[in-house]
Scaffold this active site. Structure first.
Site, PDB file in Angstrom:
ATOM      1  CE  LYS A  68     -64.677-125.738  71.252  1.00 42.34           C
ATOM      2  NZ  LYS A  68     -65.001-127.104  71.674  1.00 42.34           N
ATOM      3  CG  ASP A 101     -65.021-129.762  74.573  1.00 45.85           C
ATOM      4  OD1 ASP A 101     -66.131-129.410  75.016  1.00 45.85           O
ATOM      5  OD2 ASP A 101     -64.483-129.232  73.583  1.00 45.85           O
TER       6      ASP A 101
END
Ligand code: ATR
Length: 278
Positions: A68, A101
């Site tokens: 990420k 997210d």
């Protein structure tokens, strides 16, 4: 008919529930030429891998640990992903990238009827998950206290995010009666299901809502502690489904069938759990 390919890159990536969620969504919407795959990518070849997936016509990829942060220099992160320093959704055509997210978490709070504007929230943790939570909560107008095992990391996180959140000890944070406590640590995650991010020597505040980003097990020890103290507990599976739904909408331009995605994730998790018990 051309096939539209998507996938999740990570190392390892086998545990990901994303293929189950997205393929269930394609099936539900009759998108027969769309396909979502597991794409194991070792960290040292991430740049090459993105280029190759793009050259081979992949529409986009989700990104999971430990990539990420590592993908950041190779894509065009939006403001949100830049602030958080992590990307989980890439559109390969133009390498635009974001972090779903944040809407995943915030949409799930909303779906559960939890309004955070002006509310006192304790965030436990200072890793990537906590950065997404603090960013979203701050934008929604929550009053945020951050508690982390390593206090310096909490301070660094708040500084990097440039948000109005206060790093503090748990004792100080609970003195100001919290409305919501969010677990953004990995404590309590399978297989360490007896662990809780809440220290044994601190009484659990009564009647507080908790959100546990951990989704395996579906009901964590931390959630049980909150309920035993008369509070309400929400597990992290909804956030997982909604971060996937947000990515689905970016890539396909269609409204994601969130319930289908949630059910698909839950079904796979439960099957894994029962397979491991036998
Ligand atoms: P992620 O990106 O998934 O959030 P991470 O960056 O490894 O993962 O962060 C994990 C978080 O869980 C951190 O806040 C970590 O605390 P430290 O910053 O002190 O490492 C927290 N954490 C992990 N194991 C823990 C434990 N046993 N007790 C308390 N906190 C823990």
């Amino acid at each position: 008919m051309a096939t539209y390919r998507l996938g999740v890159i990570g190392w390892p990536v086998e545990h990901s529930l994303s293929p189950a969620m997205h393929n269930a969504a394609f099936q539900a919407l009759g998108m027969d030429n769309w396909q979502y795959e597991l794409l194991p990518v070792p960290p040292d070849i991430v740049r090459l891998a993105l280029r190759e997936f793009r050259n081979h016509g992949y529409v986009g990829v989700n990104v999971t640990v430990p990539l990420k942060e590592l993908v950041m220099p190779h894509v065009r992160p939006d403001e949100r992903a830049q602030a958080i320093g992590a990307v989980n959704t890439i559109t390969l055509r133009d390498l635009s990238a974001t972090n779903t997210d944040v809407p995943g978490f915030m949409d799930d709070l909303k779906a559960n009827g939890v309004d955070v504007a002006g509310k006192r929230v304790i965030v436990l943790g200072a890793g990537g998950a906590a950065r997404a939570a603090v960013y979203g909560l701050a934008q929604a107008g929550a009053v945020i206290a951050v508690v982390n095992r390593t206090p310096e990391r909490a301070e660094q996180m708040v500084e990097a995010l440039k948000v109005d959140a206060m790093p503090m000890t748990l004792e100080a944070a609970i003195r100001v009666r919290p409305d919501l406590i969010v677990n953004c640590t990995s404590v309590g995650m399978w297989p360490n299901t007896n662990a809780s991010p809440w220290p044994a020597d601190v009484p659990f505040p009564e009647g507080v809502t908790v959100y546990d980003m951990v989704y395996r097990p579906e009901r964590t020890r931390f959630m049980a502690q909150a309920e035993a103290a008369g509070g309400r507990a929400i597990g992290g599976l909804g956030m997982l489904a909604r971060q996937g739904a947000a990515a689905f909408e970016i890539w396909t331009g269609k409204q994601a069938p969130v319930d289908v995605m949630l059910n698909a994730a839950r079904t796979v998790l439960r099957a894994r759990e029962s397979a491991e018990k036998t």
